[in-house]
Design an enzyme around this catalytic site. Structure first.
Site, mmCIF file in Angstrom:
data_model
loop_
_atom_site.group_PDB
_atom_site.id
_atom_site.type_symbol
_atom_site.label_atom_id
_atom_site.label_comp_id
_atom_site.label_asym_id
_atom_site.label_seq_id
_atom_site.Cartn_x
_atom_site.Cartn_y
_atom_site.Cartn_z
ATOM 1 C CE LYS A 36 -51.308 40.916 -61.058
ATOM 2 N NZ LYS A 36 -52.020 40.162 -60.027
ATOM 3 C CG ASN A 37 -54.802 43.059 -60.329
ATOM 4 O OD1 ASN A 37 -54.311 41.946 -60.497
ATOM 5 N ND2 ASN A 37 -54.512 43.823 -59.289
ATOM 6 C CB CYS A 82 -49.555 37.868 -52.768
ATOM 7 S SG CYS A 82 -48.494 38.053 -54.200
ATOM 8 N NE ARG A 142 -55.813 38.915 -51.117
ATOM 9 C CZ ARG A 142 -55.078 39.256 -52.176
ATOM 10 N NH1 ARG A 142 -53.859 38.797 -52.307
ATOM 11 N NH2 ARG A 142 -55.575 40.052 -53.095
ATOM 12 N N PRO A 143 -60.664 36.980 -47.142
ATOM 13 C CG PRO A 143 -62.010 38.287 -45.748
ATOM 14 C CD PRO A 143 -60.582 38.089 -46.178
ATOM 15 C CG ASP A 174 -66.895 38.289 -46.029
ATOM 16 O OD1 ASP A 174 -65.681 38.353 -46.299
ATOM 17 O OD2 ASP A 174 -67.519 39.246 -45.553
ATOM 18 C CG ASP A 182 -51.721 45.780 -55.362
ATOM 19 O OD1 ASP A 182 -51.797 45.208 -54.266
ATOM 20 O OD2 ASP A 182 -52.353 45.402 -56.374
ATOM 21 C CB ILE A 202 -56.043 47.316 -48.128
ATOM 22 C CG1 ILE A 202 -56.177 48.783 -48.573
ATOM 23 C CG2 ILE A 202 -56.945 46.382 -48.951
ATOM 24 C CD1 ILE A 202 -57.580 49.330 -48.634
ATOM 25 N NE ARG A 258 -49.074 35.786 -58.516
ATOM 26 C CZ ARG A 258 -49.748 36.384 -57.553
ATOM 27 N NH1 ARG A 258 -49.283 36.400 -56.342
ATOM 28 N NH2 ARG A 258 -50.903 36.954 -57.790
#
Ligand code: UD1
Length: 436
Positions: A22-23, A117, A122-123, A125, A306, A328, A398
């Site tokens: 998926k990713n 999620c 979850r920046p 930057d 994950d 993480i 998802r």
């Protein structure tokens, strides 16, 4: 309300085929629109995150053909200028890849801020830092839009402050058609970073070093059409491996790249499972109670965040005390309250979970707090004695194609139901030991 009903206690056994990652697919489909020619992408998983991203590409005028369940043919030639924004885009994290691809191709991108999620702050930057280094101006416009623009993009030497999969991929996409050379230091090394680079190279990009922590890119004028097949999903594979172990089963996982699974298989071996690898499959046999171990999530090739909920479910059943450290994301233990309802003995202190293994879980009514934790709770329900109901399964959908169907093919008693009547029928089937 749609939910899964599960009767636990059957050891999983048989063979299960893994879908495309998926990713990787989210990044590759976003990058596919950088050519003005048809790009065929195969082995795309049929999950809701992918459908949301493809919907966004259609919304901005991209050509989308879907000749079979796992193939898309995208064409970026017809894309029109305008914001990428709809409810689905705001729900998925992967929509931020359209910032890199649109900026890289058109020197302008306007994309709704990523959702995904709820596993902590979850920046983005590092993404923004990379775009700016290439010469773009980036602003956060209301409501929740990222606007990135450049007269021209020029290659740059970029040091990432944290190892970020998303920022690495986004900067690669923004840099492939920039003028001159770009070097990304402290890049993420995940298999899907490599897959994205291989895909872009097949479109004419010049990217070297993907899979190491220094990626070098020579900018090219344009990208052309290609045909490409996505790598297998290491996290889907890991989830079935760990479900096999949790139920003390014997499962062969096919269509995988065993190298990508090494950090997960190593932990299973430590816990006492037998693993047999072939070129494209892995067999897991868990004949006895698992032993405790400790685990810390890290960027690839470390243990993936994950898979953190899935390993915690296993350790909850192992002999002795285990410690799981999440390094993480700062808020990835929300599922432990749900697991405790099934009898797990887990104490969370900051980014650490201390788990005292119990002999058995018992079925309970629980809710999926996010994608991976949702899948992990299903594996707990499969291992538990008695019945469970799992709600908020849209999170699981998802990222897992045909989740209940694949589990049923391994002998699990699980059904997706939408009413009390459907649930009653499913439970009857389970009790008659009719799987399905
Ligand atoms: C991707 C995956 C997700 C996985 C994660 C880590 C997708 C769509 N999602 O998410 O499933 O859990 O990798 O393997 O591929 N960070 C910053 N600034 C940034 C970006 C990230 O500080 O600009 C931090 C994050 O807060 C986190 C760490 O870096 O602590 C890693 O995040 P990152 O690798 O970027 O995760 P995602 O790409 O969002």
């Amino acid at each position: 309300m749609e939910h899964y009903v599960v009767k636990g206690g059957n050891p999983l056994s048989g063979e299960v085929e893994i879908a495309g990652a998926k990713n990787a697919a989210l990044a590759i489909l976003a990058a596919a629109i950088m050519a003005n020619e048809p790009v065929t992408v195969e082995n795309v998983p049929d999950v809701s995150d992918i459908r949301a991203l493809v919907g966004a590409i259609e919304q901005i005028g991209g050509g989308v053909e879907h000749p079979d369940r796992h193939t898309y043919i995208l064409n970026g030639a017809t894309i029109v200028d305008g914001p990428v924004d709809n409810e689905a885009v705001r729900r998925i994290r992967g929509s931020y890849y359209l910032i890199g691809s649109l900026l890289g191709k058109y020197r302008k991108a306007e994309v709704a801020l990523p959702g995904g999620c709820n596993i902590g702050l979850r920046p983005i930057d590092q993404h923004i830092k990379g775009f700016r280094a290439l010469g773009a101006s980036v602003s956060l416009a209301s409501p929740g839009m990222v606007v990135a623009k450049a007269q021209e993009l020029n290659g740059s030497h970029i040091y990432m402050d944290v190892v970020s999969v998303g920022a690495t991929i986004n900067i690669v996409m923004a840099a492939v058609m920039a003028r001159g050379n770009t070097i990304i230091e402290n890049a993420a090394k995940e298999p899907h970073v490599v897959d994205l680079a291989n895909f872009l190279n097949s479109m004419g990009a010049r990217i070297r070093g993907a899979g190491t922590d220094v990626i070098r890119i020579k900018g090219v004028e344009r990208l052309h059409g290609t045909e490409y097949s996505i790598i297998p999903d290491q996290i889907e594979a890991g989830t079935y491996m760990y479900a096999a172990a949790a139920t003390r089963g014997d499962v062969t996982i096919t269509n995988v790249i065993p190298k990508h699974l090494e950090c997960m298989t190593a932990k299973l071996i430590e816990m006492g499972c037998e693993i047999t690898e072939s070129d494209d499959s892995v067999r897991i046999v868990a004949a006895r109670r698992l032993e405790h171990t400790n685990v810390k999530t890290l960027p690839y090739p470390g243990f993936p965040t994950d898979m953190q909920p899935q390993i915690s479910v296993l350790l909850g059943l192992a002999r002795g005390t285990s410690i799981v450290t999440e390094s993480i994301f700062e808020n990835r233990f929300k599922y432990t309250d749900e697991l405790a309802k099934m009898g797990a003995a887990i104490r969370v202190e900051g980014n650490t979970a201390i788990i005292d293994g119990v002999e058995n879980y018992t079925g309970a009514n629980i809710s999926a707090p996010d994608l991976r934790a949702g899948a992990a709770l299903v594996t707990a329900a499969l291992a538990a004695s008695g019945y469970s109901e799992i709600y908020d399964i849209h999170f699981i959908e998802r990222g897992y194609e045909d989740f209940p169907e694949k589990l049923r093919s391994l002998g699990a008693c699980i059904a997706k139901v939408d009413s009390a009547e459907e649930e009653r029928k499913a439970v009857n089937r389970f009790n008659l030991r009719v799987v399905g």
